[in-house]
Each structure stands twice: as structure tokens, then as C-alpha cells.
Design an enzyme around this catalytic site. Structure first.
Site, PDB file in Angstrom:
ATOM      1  N   ASP A 168      -1.280   1.332  -4.075  1.00  0.00           N
ATOM      2  CA  ASP A 168      -2.172   0.327  -4.667  1.00  0.00           C
ATOM      3  C   ASP A 168      -3.531   0.921  -5.057  1.00  0.00           C
ATOM      4  OD1 ASP A 168      -2.849   0.656  -1.993  1.00  0.00           O
ATOM      5  OD2 ASP A 168      -3.607  -1.381  -1.780  1.00  0.00           O
ATOM      6  N   ASP A 220      -2.257   6.263  -3.508  1.00  0.00           N
ATOM      7  CA  ASP A 220      -1.162   5.600  -2.800  1.00  0.00           C
ATOM      8  C   ASP A 220      -0.634   4.464  -3.679  1.00  0.00           C
ATOM      9  OD1 ASP A 220      -3.338   3.911  -2.530  1.00  0.00           O
ATOM     10  OD2 ASP A 220      -2.705   3.177  -0.578  1.00  0.00           O
ATOM     11  N   SER A 239       0.809  -1.216   0.000  1.00  0.00           N
ATOM     12  CA  SER A 239       0.000   0.000   0.000  1.00  0.00           C
ATOM     13  C   SER A 239       0.848   1.275   0.000  1.00  0.00           C
ATOM     14  CB  SER A 239      -0.949  -0.044   1.193  1.00  0.00           C
ATOM     15  OG  SER A 239      -1.818   1.048   1.175  1.00  0.00           O
ATOM     16  N   ASP A 265      -6.004   2.245  -3.532  1.00  0.00           N
ATOM     17  CA  ASP A 265      -7.258   2.133  -2.780  1.00  0.00           C
ATOM     18  C   ASP A 265      -7.544   3.429  -2.013  1.00  0.00           C
ATOM     19  OD1 ASP A 265      -5.314   1.757  -0.853  1.00  0.00           O
ATOM     20  OD2 ASP A 265      -6.326   0.075   0.138  1.00  0.00           O
TER      21      ASP A 265
END
Ligand code: MG
Length: 447
Positions: free
Chosen positions: A236, A234, A96, A238
Site C-alpha cells: 500500500d 510494500d 499492507s 506507506d
């Protein structure tokens, strides 16, 4: 057996804490738990990603599961694909917002939601017993699929082309969000300028966490090329943070608040799920909609659990991760950006003016190092210290004051305490944060 899973899967420095051996065993353990079937596997573009993917897929196969390799993919696309391809589970290999040397492994269920704590504990138990390998006849197979086009089509089915031709700077942080967001926004009618748009697993462009101090270049670029707004993901995708046309960062909980107001408009008494760490602006949104705010512990699994238990129209966190439950049971930074643009599109305002349509609050966020073993004792001392106040103890300590609130919360992933303060004036927010830090230091040093 030490606790392996943090608040969001297994995380650690690649080849030190998170090794290929561990990825292999996690794959075997998941396969043992599932007893067969197909598992979707996605990864972000860290340098350790492919190595861990190969080990994990070998583990899934040796434990008797087929693997559906999606390759490079944002986390929400992995969630989407797990359901779209009717897989028994999904695995996302990502750390992440953590720096490049980290990686992580996170499991998703067949509805595309992150494994709840009880399922992670089951995996931990299987690991401690030693996961099983199946007979050679039952070893799983590997297939590959590209989930990105299906995801983009599904978003475009839900969101019509925008009226305004917004000029948007997308800061993809050299990460997998670049595979979707710029193209999707162009399809929606935006003029897109890409920043940190090439994939690079060392993430040279900026730090991955979507916080204001990492978005200086995005802010300058938005102003410099006279864009309408900037979007930052960020590692990833999400999470999303927005920068307005003046280069001012709109915080994660305000992005959530604007998106919630737009997404839930017209729904009867919507339930807005959020955590103890988000702004009171969510309460303002709930009041406008005639709905209610439910505050849970911090973390996506907590929100999803509450969604499944009590229902809800939307769920989100202060870090800019928003879940649209009738879309995915996963935080989706891409859909968050799209919804924000759609909300803005329906006004004729600039992003900064649009942001002013909700009351202003000031937040101060600090952190203080605290050894893992001291956290429980520190929390107890703090609870005693603030026993005279109205306190929400569902996660750390959220202390309510007449004119603001203070959250003192041990991190689930790092040896730190977080100290968040919010008030209607900047001065009061700083005062509250200073008070929080003072009390934290005293509690940590044991005075
Ligand atoms: Mg993330």
C-alpha cells in the site's frame, strides 16, 4: 467480544477471517459512530478488494454515511484525500505487506491519522451491540473521486525538480504504489525503470514486505541497468526501502535516519519520534541535529499519539515507514522516497557513499513461533531473566548492552515473537541474536 483490531486495523484471510459480512458491519458501525457525513474509501489491488469495498460502502450507506469512493489508491493518498475532501473519516482496505490472500480494513480520522486504540474500541463496542441502520430517507449516497492527481501536485509543490537526472528502478510489487511513484519521480526529473509495474492482485513479482530477502530482483536490476538506486514499496506504499547503486539494501531505519537528517536540517532542537525497534543510528542523527529521540511502542498509532501529545518534526519505524507531520499524519512511503532522493541530490555522492555518511550498525532480525496465549508468560520470564540489565519495557523488552541492544517483542498480528539485535560489529549482533533466541526458546518451552 474478541478483540477485532490488531496493531493496524482488522486483518485476516479474505472470505475466511475477513468476510463481506464483516466489512458491511464495520461500515455500519463506523457510520453509527460518526452519525452521518462523508467517508473516503480507498483500497489496494488485492483480488478481494472490490468485494470488500462494495460491502463496506453498503454498510456506510445503510448506517447513514455518504461514501466517497477513491478506488485503487496507496494508503498515504487515502490519508491525504480524507483531509483534502473534508471527509469525516477515511477507510483503507489493504493488508499492507501481508500475502495476497489477506486483506484488512483500517479507519482514519478527519485529520488523516489512523484511528487510535480508543476509537477502535468504540467501534468494537458498537459492533457487539449490533450497529444500527437508518430510516430509508437517510440512506447515504455514493460519489467517486480521483485523489491521485491532487496528491501528486501537492508533493510537487513541496519538492523542486532535482538537479541530478537519477536513474531509478521502482519496484512497485505489482501493487498500488505503481499508480503514483514512477510518474512522480519522472516529474521530478528522474529516469524511471519500472519493475513489477503492472497491477496484479495475486502479486506474482515478489513478496510484498519490504525486507532485503524479497528485494533480490530489484538489486540485480539496479546493478544490471546501472541505475543510481532502487526503490521498493510494500502493498500500500506507506513503506519504502532503498537499494544503492551496488545492489545493497539500505535498511528501513537507515532510510528513515537519512530522511530525518535532511528533513529536519535547520530546525531548532527537533524531536525525532521512533519506536523501540529502530537502530541507534537515529540517536546519531539526533546528536548531529542537536535534537532528541523519543522511543515509543511499535506501531503507527503509537507514533501519531506521541506526535499529537508532545509534537515532533518527524516520526518513523524500522520497517521504512516515515511520517512527516507537517505533510500527513500517516506513514508515506512515496514522500519518503522523494525526500531520500532530494537528500541525495544535494550531495554529489553515489547512494552507497551517501549511506556511509552515517555510522554503520549491524542488525540481525529473527522470529520464533509462540502461541498467542503464551506470550504474556514468556515476556514475564524474559523480564526476570534480564532483570540485571538496563531494559526499556514500553513494548516487549529492549535490553541495552554496552555495545548493542536486543529487542524481544511479541507481534501484535501474528503468533510469533520478534528478536532484533543490533551492534557495531556483525559478529556481536549475531551473538546477541543467538542469545535472544536461546532465551526465547527456553521461555516458550517453560524451562
Ligand atoms: Mg503498508
Amino acid at each position: 467480544m474478541p478483540k477485532l483490531f490488531g496493531t493496524f486495523g482488522v486483518r485476516g484471510i479474505a472470505n475466511e477471517e475477513l468476510t463481506p459480512k464483516m466489512a458491511l458491519e464495520l461500515g455500519q458501525a463506523l457510520a453509527t459512530d460518526l452519525g452521518g457525513g462523508q467517508v473516503a474509501v480507498g483500497r489496494d489491488n488485492r483480488t478481494s478488494g472490490e468485494m470488500l469495498e462494495l460491502a463496506l460502502v453498503a454498510g456506510l450507506n445503510s448506517g447513514g454515511c455518504d461514501a466517497l469512493k477513491l478506488g485503487l489508491t496507496p494508503t498515504p493518498v487515502l490519508s491525504f484525500a480524507t483531509r483534502r475532501f473534508s471527509c469525516q473519516a477515511g477507510v483503507m482496505i489493504t493488508a499492507s505487506h501481508n500475502p495476497a490472500e489477506y486483506n484488512g480494513i483500517k479507519f482514519w480520522d478527519n485529520e488523516g491519522a489512523g484511528f487510535p486504540r480508543w476509537r477502535e474500541e468504540k467501534i468494537e463496542r458498537i459492533l457487539s451491540r449490533g450497529p444500527k441502520m437508518v430510516d430509508w430517507r437517510n440512506i447515504g449516497r455514493v460519489e467517486e473521486a480521483d485523489a491521485l492527481p491532487g496528491y501528486m501536485d501537492a508533493v510537487l509543490e513541496r519538492v523542486p525538480r532535482l538537479k541530478h537526472r537519477f536513474k531509478v528502478v521502482v519496484d512497485g510489487a505489482n501493487a498500488v504504489g505503481n499508480l503514483v511513484t514512477p510518474r512522480l519521480l519522472r516529474e521530478l526529473g528522474c529516469q524511471v525503470v519500472s519493475l513489477n509495474g503492472q497491477l496484479d492482485g495475486t502479486f506474482p513479482g515478489r513478496k510484498l514486505e519490504t525486507v532485503a530477502e524479497n528485494l533480490g530482483e530489484l538489486a540485480r536490476t539496479v546493478v544490471g541497468c546501472r541505475a543510481d538506486l532502487g526503490i521498493a514499496h510494500d502493498g500500500d506504499a506507506d513503506r519504502t526501502l532503498i537499494v544503492d547503486e551496488r545492489g545493497e539494501v539500505i535498511s528501513g531505519d537507515r532510510v528513515f535516519a537519512h530522511v530525518a537528517l535532511h528533513y529536519l536540517r535547520g530546525k531548532a532542537r527537533p524531536r525525532i519520534l521512533t519506536t523501540v525497534a529502530t537502530s541507534s543510528v537515529l540517536d546519531d542523527v539526533a546528536a548531529k541535529l542537536g535534537g532528541e529521540v523519543v522511543r515509543t511502542r511499535v506501531g503507527e498509532p503509537e507514533l501519531v499519539e506521541e506526535l499529537r501529545r508532545g509534537g515532533g518534526g518527524i516520526a518513523g519505524e524500522e520497517n521504512g515507514g516515515v511520517i512527516f507531520p507537517d505533510w500527513l499524519l500517516c506513514r508515506d512511503g512515496i514522500m519518503t522516497a522523494v525526500q531520500f532522493l532530494e537528500a541525495l541530490d544535494q550531495t554529489d555522492r553515489k547512494a552507497s557513499e551517501f549511506n556511509l555518511t552515517l555510522p554503520a550498525y549491524y542488525q540481525v532480525k529473527r522470529r520464533l513461533e509462540c502461541p498467542e496465549e503464551k506470550k504474556a508468560r514468556v515476556l514475564k520470564r524474559l523480564a526476570d531473566r534480564f532483570s540485571g540489565h538496563r531494559v526499556n519495557r514500553s513494548d516487549g523488552l529492549r535490553i541495552e548492552f554496552e555495545d548493542g541492544w536486543l529487542l524481544l517483542r511479541p507481534s501484535g498480528t501474528e503468533p510469533i515473537f520478534r528478536c532484533f539485535a543490533e551492534a557495531r560489529t556483525e559478529r556481536r549482533a549475531r551473538e546477541l541474536a543467538a542469545l535472544g533466541l536461546r532465551e526465547l526458546k527456553a521461555a516458550i518451552s517453560g524451562r
